[in-house]
Design an enzyme around this catalytic site. Structure first.
Site, PDB file in Angstrom:
ATOM      1  CG  HIS A 200      -2.240  -0.600   1.023  1.00 43.47           C
ATOM      2  ND1 HIS A 200      -2.271  -2.026   0.830  1.00 43.47           N
ATOM      3  CD2 HIS A 200      -3.353  -0.245   1.015  1.00 43.47           C
ATOM      4  CE1 HIS A 200      -3.455  -2.152   0.257  1.00 43.47           C
ATOM      5  NE2 HIS A 200      -3.785  -1.775   0.599  1.00 43.47           N
TER       6      HIS A 200
ATOM      7  CE  LYS B 176      -6.279 -10.244  11.492  1.00 43.82           C
ATOM      8  NZ  LYS B 176      -6.059  -9.575  12.780  1.00 43.82           N
TER       9      LYS B 176
END
Lengths: 281, 192
Positions: free
Chosen positions: B42, B108
């Site tokens: 990222h 999650k």
């Protein structure tokens, strides 16, 4: 004086790394099964069912329970009458970790420098070793592979003595509940009370070494453990944070003496894959 | 307690209308292509976007899986491959959703307000996979290749072909958030 070979320690540690990654301890798995049977919320029961199926696949097919095979955290009790032939203990633990993580196809999750380079060391070293010197001629080594997701949810509070039991309960509950789904609930919670800021943090990790389902020998602390478990599970956060009865599987508390001015409380959260292996040499 | 749960089969390339029809709490079995990316990837994506360069892969209508797997074994195309904590990618996710046309994320744990707003704005979805079920999820991965950033080791971008990967809709395209609604639903049923 008893002599233990460097290579014996390396081989033992290597096997421990692999076993810890593939096989969940019996006490943890039993508690997870119990939680599934006792879970009234359908989504939560499905999730716990997946966790059990996952543990079975990992053990039979020999692959890691979780891709986060952890920071290799070791707790060592070294007898004063043990001498290591061929090197020192820390080097042996690191070499065993290097070999275990490579040969077991485990993940290298350690970066060399936390701020600037963040370069993965690739072999999951260095390991972290907490050493206690004890009487005798035995060497006991425990690995607690610690995942990053749950470790990030740890907490430390330097409470005042006047904050009392209510202050402790509030801090531990808030830490566990505010973590939400991040630490992979249902979690196992280790609490260290007393000592100094650093000692309380290590003590909270040590609390995670006690098998789940076994309360503290001191009744007052045992009662605190069950109160904390009830408080955390009253939150409804549930497995994976998506709702349900089981936010935590267990709470273990350990304590140590502290300064008259202090009441440090540390919380170490372990995910449901509460992995650990102990070997005695 | 009640709560029959919908299970919906979805394949890639993702149909945006189907994506928008999903509701928080639905169970999904996903078949098709997904790309892994976590913290370090990222950071590099953001570097590309900041410099006005194109990404090493097109994320338009694709699915990012927040995952750093264990290595492949002689018998498996990839090792354990469960989700990592999504909130660490919250700083980047709104930009990536708005700039690349990303359709969905898998991870999650809960997301921040900015991410939920950008999910609504872009008609995207955030799916939860079961954290700590990396062996089970690995069994759904039929092939695996590194696409870019191989030097990042487990943080490289992998292309996975998955079959019936079990997911839950955690944030739907209306911004409904199961990390809020799920616990509320449990507590209200309990108090009945």
């Amino acid at each position: 004086m008893r002599t233990i070979n460097f290579s014996t320690i390396v081989n033992t540690v290597k096997q421990m790394c692999v076993d810890a990654a593939y096989v969940l301890p019996d006490d943890v798995l039993a508690r997870i099964r119990q939680a599934r049977d006792d879970e009234p919320f359908p989504r939560a029961r499905d999730i716990i069912g997946q966790i059990i199926e996952n543990a079975n696949i990992a053990a039979t097919e020999k692959i890691p329970i979780c891709q986060d095979t952890g920071f290799a955290v070791f707790f060592v009790k070294m007898g004063c009458d043990v001498r290591i032939d061929g090197g020192n203990l820390i080097d042996a633990v690191n070499e065993g970790t290097r070999q275990g993580y490579a040969e077991g196809y485990l993940r290298g999750s350690i970066v060399d420098d936390p701020v600037f380079d963040r370069k993965n060391t690739s072999d999951n070293t260095p390991a972290l070793v907490h050493m206690d010197l004890v009487d005798g001629d035995r060497l006991e080594i425990t690995i607690l592979p610690k995942g990053g997701g749950c470790e990030n949810m740890s907490g430390l509070a330097m409470l005042k003595p006047a904050d009392g039991l209510a202050g402790i309960i509030k801090f531990v509950r808030d830490t566990a509940v505010n973590a939400g789904g991040n630490p992979c609930p249902p979690t196992v919670i280790g609490v260290g009370i007393g000592g100094t800021a650093d000692a309380a943090s290590v003590l909270a990790k040590k609390a995670l070494l006690r098998p789940v389902g076994i309360n503290h020998v001191d009744d007052r602390y045992a009662k605190l453990e069950s109160n904390l478990l009830d408080e955390i599970n009253a939150s409804g956060v549930g497995p994976q944070g998506l709702g349900g009865k089981h936010t935590a599987l267990w709470v273990s508390v350990e304590y140590m003496p502290c300064h008259i001015a202090s009441m440090p409380v540390a919380v170490s959260i372990n995910c449901h894959a509460a992995r650990r292996v102990t070997a005695a040499l | 307690m009640s709560g029959s749960i919908n299970t919906i089969n979805i394949s890639t390339p993702i149909n945006k209308d189907i994506l928008k029809s999903l509701r928080a709490g639905d169970n999904v079995l996903l078949t098709g292509t997904i790309y892994t990316a976590r913290d370090a990837a990222h950071k590099r994506f953001m570097g590309c976007i900041d410099r006005g360069e194109s990404l090493p892969l097109s994320l338009d209508s694709q699915i990012i899986y927040y995952c750093g797997p264990t290595p492949p074994t002689p018998k498996r195309c990839i090792g354990s491959a469960g989700p990592t904590t999504s909130s660490r990618m919250d700083r980047c996710a709104p930009y990536i959703l708005r700039k690349t046309g990303l359709a969905a994320m898998i991870g999650k744990g809960g997301r921040g307000v900015d991410v939920i707003n950008s999910i609504k704005e872009c008609g995207a979805v955030y799916f939860a996979a079961t954290g700590g079920a990396g062996a089970l999820i690995s069994s759904c991965i039929k092939s695996s290749h590194i696409i870019c950033y191989e030097d990042l080791g487990p943080e490289a971008v992998y292309k996975f072909e998955v079959e019936a990967l079990p997911l839950t809709v955690a944030v739907d395209s209306l911004g409904n958030d199961l990390y809020v609604l799920g616990p509320q639903e449990y507590l209200s049923q309990k108090s009945r």
